[in-house]
Design a protein around this motif. Structure first.
Motif, PDB file in Angstrom:
ATOM      1  N   SER A   1     -11.678 -11.230  -0.453  1.00 53.83           N
ATOM      2  CA  SER A   1     -12.742 -12.175  -0.787  1.00 53.83           C
ATOM      3  C   SER A   1     -12.203 -13.574  -0.573  1.00 53.83           C
ATOM      4  N   ASP A   2     -12.920 -14.369   0.208  1.00 54.19           N
ATOM      5  CA  ASP A   2     -12.500 -15.747   0.496  1.00 54.19           C
ATOM      6  C   ASP A   2     -11.077 -15.814   1.034  1.00 54.19           C
ATOM      7  N   GLY A   3     -10.724 -14.853   1.882  1.00 61.21           N
ATOM      8  CA  GLY A   3      -9.420 -14.876   2.530  1.00 61.21           C
ATOM      9  C   GLY A   3      -8.268 -14.404   1.678  1.00 61.21           C
ATOM     10  N   ARG A   4      -8.554 -13.848   0.510  1.00 64.70           N
ATOM     11  CA  ARG A   4      -7.500 -13.392  -0.392  1.00 64.70           C
ATOM     12  C   ARG A   4      -7.707 -11.926  -0.758  1.00 64.70           C
ATOM     13  N   ILE A   5      -6.615 -11.230  -0.972  1.00 63.63           N
ATOM     14  CA  ILE A   5      -6.697  -9.855  -1.443  1.00 63.63           C
ATOM     15  C   ILE A   5      -6.986  -9.890  -2.940  1.00 63.63           C
ATOM     16  N   VAL A   6      -8.059  -9.222  -3.339  1.00 62.16           N
ATOM     17  CA  VAL A   6      -8.475  -9.287  -4.737  1.00 62.16           C
ATOM     18  C   VAL A   6      -8.414  -7.940  -5.445  1.00 62.16           C
ATOM     19  N   ASP A   7      -8.263  -6.854  -4.697  1.00 59.23           N
ATOM     20  CA  ASP A   7      -8.210  -5.545  -5.352  1.00 59.23           C
ATOM     21  C   ASP A   7      -7.725  -4.494  -4.374  1.00 59.23           C
ATOM     22  N   ARG A   8      -7.341  -3.363  -4.919  1.00 59.76           N
ATOM     23  CA  ARG A   8      -6.930  -2.215  -4.108  1.00 59.76           C
ATOM     24  C   ARG A   8      -7.238  -0.954  -4.880  1.00 59.76           C
ATOM     25  N   LEU A   9      -7.794   0.035  -4.204  1.00 56.05           N
ATOM     26  CA  LEU A   9      -8.084   1.336  -4.791  1.00 56.05           C
ATOM     27  C   LEU A   9      -7.368   2.412  -3.985  1.00 56.05           C
ATOM     28  N   ALA A  10      -6.762   3.356  -4.672  1.00 52.40           N
ATOM     29  CA  ALA A  10      -6.094   4.476  -4.013  1.00 52.40           C
ATOM     30  C   ALA A  10      -6.975   5.714  -4.114  1.00 52.40           C
ATOM     31  N   HIS A  11      -7.235   6.359  -2.992  1.00 48.04           N
ATOM     32  CA  HIS A  11      -8.021   7.593  -2.924  1.00 48.04           C
ATOM     33  C   HIS A  11      -9.333   7.487  -3.704  1.00 48.04           C
ATOM     34  N   PRO A  12     -10.117   6.458  -3.440  1.00 49.02           N
ATOM     35  CA  PRO A  12     -11.360   6.286  -4.204  1.00 49.02           C
ATOM     36  C   PRO A  12     -12.490   7.155  -3.653  1.00 49.02           C
ATOM     37  N   SER A  13     -13.527   7.323  -4.457  1.00 47.46           N
ATOM     38  CA  SER A  13     -14.756   7.945  -3.981  1.00 47.46           C
ATOM     39  C   SER A  13     -15.597   6.879  -3.301  1.00 47.46           C
ATOM     40  N   ALA A  14     -16.583   7.327  -2.519  1.00 46.19           N
ATOM     41  CA  ALA A  14     -17.482   6.374  -1.870  1.00 46.19           C
ATOM     42  C   ALA A  14     -18.231   5.543  -2.903  1.00 46.19           C
ATOM     43  N   ARG A  15     -18.581   6.143  -4.037  1.00 48.57           N
ATOM     44  CA  ARG A  15     -19.272   5.410  -5.095  1.00 48.57           C
ATOM     45  C   ARG A  15     -18.387   4.320  -5.680  1.00 48.57           C
TER      46      ARG A  15
ATOM     47  N   ILE B   1       0.849  -1.177   0.000  1.00 52.67           N
ATOM     48  CA  ILE B   1       0.000   0.000   0.000  1.00 52.67           C
ATOM     49  C   ILE B   1       0.887   1.229   0.000  1.00 52.67           C
ATOM     50  N   GLY B   2       0.673   2.118  -0.931  1.00 52.20           N
ATOM     51  CA  GLY B   2       1.489   3.339  -0.990  1.00 52.20           C
ATOM     52  C   GLY B   2       2.506   3.245  -2.102  1.00 52.20           C
ATOM     53  N   ASP B   3       2.867   4.383  -2.650  1.00 49.52           N
ATOM     54  CA  ASP B   3       3.727   4.402  -3.821  1.00 49.52           C
ATOM     55  C   ASP B   3       5.051   5.116  -3.598  1.00 49.52           C
ATOM     56  N   GLN B   4       5.285   5.635  -2.400  1.00 46.83           N
ATOM     57  CA  GLN B   4       6.497   6.391  -2.168  1.00 46.83           C
ATOM     58  C   GLN B   4       7.661   5.454  -1.874  1.00 46.83           C
ATOM     59  N   ALA B   5       8.716   5.602  -2.671  1.00 48.79           N
ATOM     60  CA  ALA B   5       9.894   4.773  -2.467  1.00 48.79           C
ATOM     61  C   ALA B   5      10.527   5.100  -1.130  1.00 48.79           C
ATOM     62  N   GLY B   6      10.979   4.077  -0.440  1.00 47.73           N
ATOM     63  CA  GLY B   6      11.665   4.272   0.818  1.00 47.73           C
ATOM     64  C   GLY B   6      10.758   4.486   2.008  1.00 47.73           C
TER      65      GLY B   6
ATOM     66  N   ALA C   1     -10.118   7.058   3.800  1.00 42.39           N
ATOM     67  CA  ALA C   1      -8.757   6.536   3.930  1.00 42.39           C
ATOM     68  C   ALA C   1      -7.929   6.856   2.685  1.00 42.39           C
ATOM     69  N   ASP C   2      -6.623   6.605   2.783  1.00 42.59           N
ATOM     70  CA  ASP C   2      -5.735   6.811   1.633  1.00 42.59           C
ATOM     71  C   ASP C   2      -5.913   5.704   0.596  1.00 42.59           C
ATOM     72  N   SER C   3      -6.115   4.485   1.077  1.00 42.81           N
ATOM     73  CA  SER C   3      -6.252   3.329   0.201  1.00 42.81           C
ATOM     74  C   SER C   3      -7.282   2.375   0.763  1.00 42.81           C
ATOM     75  N   VAL C   4      -7.904   1.610  -0.119  1.00 47.23           N
ATOM     76  CA  VAL C   4      -8.863   0.594   0.287  1.00 47.23           C
ATOM     77  C   VAL C   4      -8.420  -0.745  -0.296  1.00 47.23           C
ATOM     78  N   VAL C   5      -8.327  -1.741   0.575  1.00 47.76           N
ATOM     79  CA  VAL C   5      -7.977  -3.101   0.168  1.00 47.76           C
ATOM     80  C   VAL C   5      -9.224  -3.974   0.270  1.00 47.76           C
ATOM     81  N   PHE C   6      -9.460  -4.788  -0.743  1.00 45.70           N
ATOM     82  CA  PHE C   6     -10.641  -5.639  -0.768  1.00 45.70           C
ATOM     83  C   PHE C   6     -10.232  -7.103  -0.631  1.00 45.70           C
TER      84      PHE C   6
END
Length: 253
Positions: free
Chosen positions: A228-242, A7-12, A221-226
């Protein structure tokens, strides 16, 4: 199968919490349930990450393993630079007291104690000297400087949650774990609490990992992790509620 997400894109950027190939199973034999299935993820220091997914997707289990409330079945968990994978209960208790703060949907305040006493409680339990000045300062930070002597029954739900956040912050934790922190609040109180969490990230660089079912809360939040069935399936950075709601609906459909 292992999923690796940073999560996050800043190096270091320092990582406050990291899970590597973490699996968590309950039961045995044919009754065995795999709540987490080889999850790898890192949460950078100073970031706010929301964790979402359908019921039973493993989001609360992820939070519990990351915070050291549960031990993973396999894999590795590093919290604030400490490998807690096989840590003893005593070691975990000591580490959590000084490193981790918790906020839950149920405020878990002691009804017979004032706001000031509730905030001081974890400091006392850690065997440290309580500074009234520091306790009052953290209550002022959450906008309750005038409610020091009020007991939970004399406070609104939003105010009680802010006391709970102040209590979690009293030890200045490296990571704040929040499980449905706005789930019991009305929309106005929820916005107040989310605004407070945002200020904590921006002003003191607080790391927050938050489980929620609310797209509005997640979008703060800064990022949202999704999951499903115990696995990470997606990630959105700075998303809208919609965007959050649409992705969650697709997973639940």
């Amino acid at each position: 199968m292992t999923q690796a997400i940073a999560i996050g894109d800043q190096a270091g950027t320092a990582t406050a919490v990291e899970l590597r190939s973490v699996t968590r199973e309950y039961g045995s034999g044919q009754a065995r349930v795999r709540a987490l299935d080889g999850v790898s993820i890192g949460f950078p220091a100073g970031s706010w990450t929301a964790v979402m997914g359908p019921s039973g997707s493993g989001k609360s289990t992820l939070l519990h393993c990351a915070a050291g409330l549960e031990q993973c079945t396999s894999g590795q968990v590093t919290l604030a630079g400490h490998d807690i994978t096989a840590a003893s209960d005593d070691r975990l208790t000591t580490l959590r007291r000084g490193t981790v703060g918790f906020v839950f949907q149920s405020f878990n305040l002691v009804g017979s104690l004032t706001a000031e006493q509730n905030v001081a409680l974890p400091i006392r339990l850690a065997g440290q000297r309580v500074s009234k000045k520091d306790v009052r300062a953290v209550l002022a930070e959450v906008g309750l400087g005038e409610r020091l002597r009020h007991r939970p029954r004399e406070l609104s739900g939003g105010q009680q949650q802010r006391v709970a956040i102040a209590r979690a912050m009293a030890m200045r934790p490296s990571v704040l774990f929040a499980d449905e922190p706005t789930g019991a609040l009305d929309s106005h109180s929820a916005r107040t609490v989310l605004g407070l969490l945002r200020r904590m990230v921006e002003t003191i660089g607080q790391t927050i990992v938050m489980v929620t079912h609310d797209p509005v809360a997640a979008a703060a939040a800064d990022s949202v992790v999704f999951l499903s069935d115990g696995r990470i399936v997606d990630r959105l950075a700075h998303p809208s509620a919609r965007e959050v709601a649409d992705r969650l609906a697709a997973l639940e459909g």
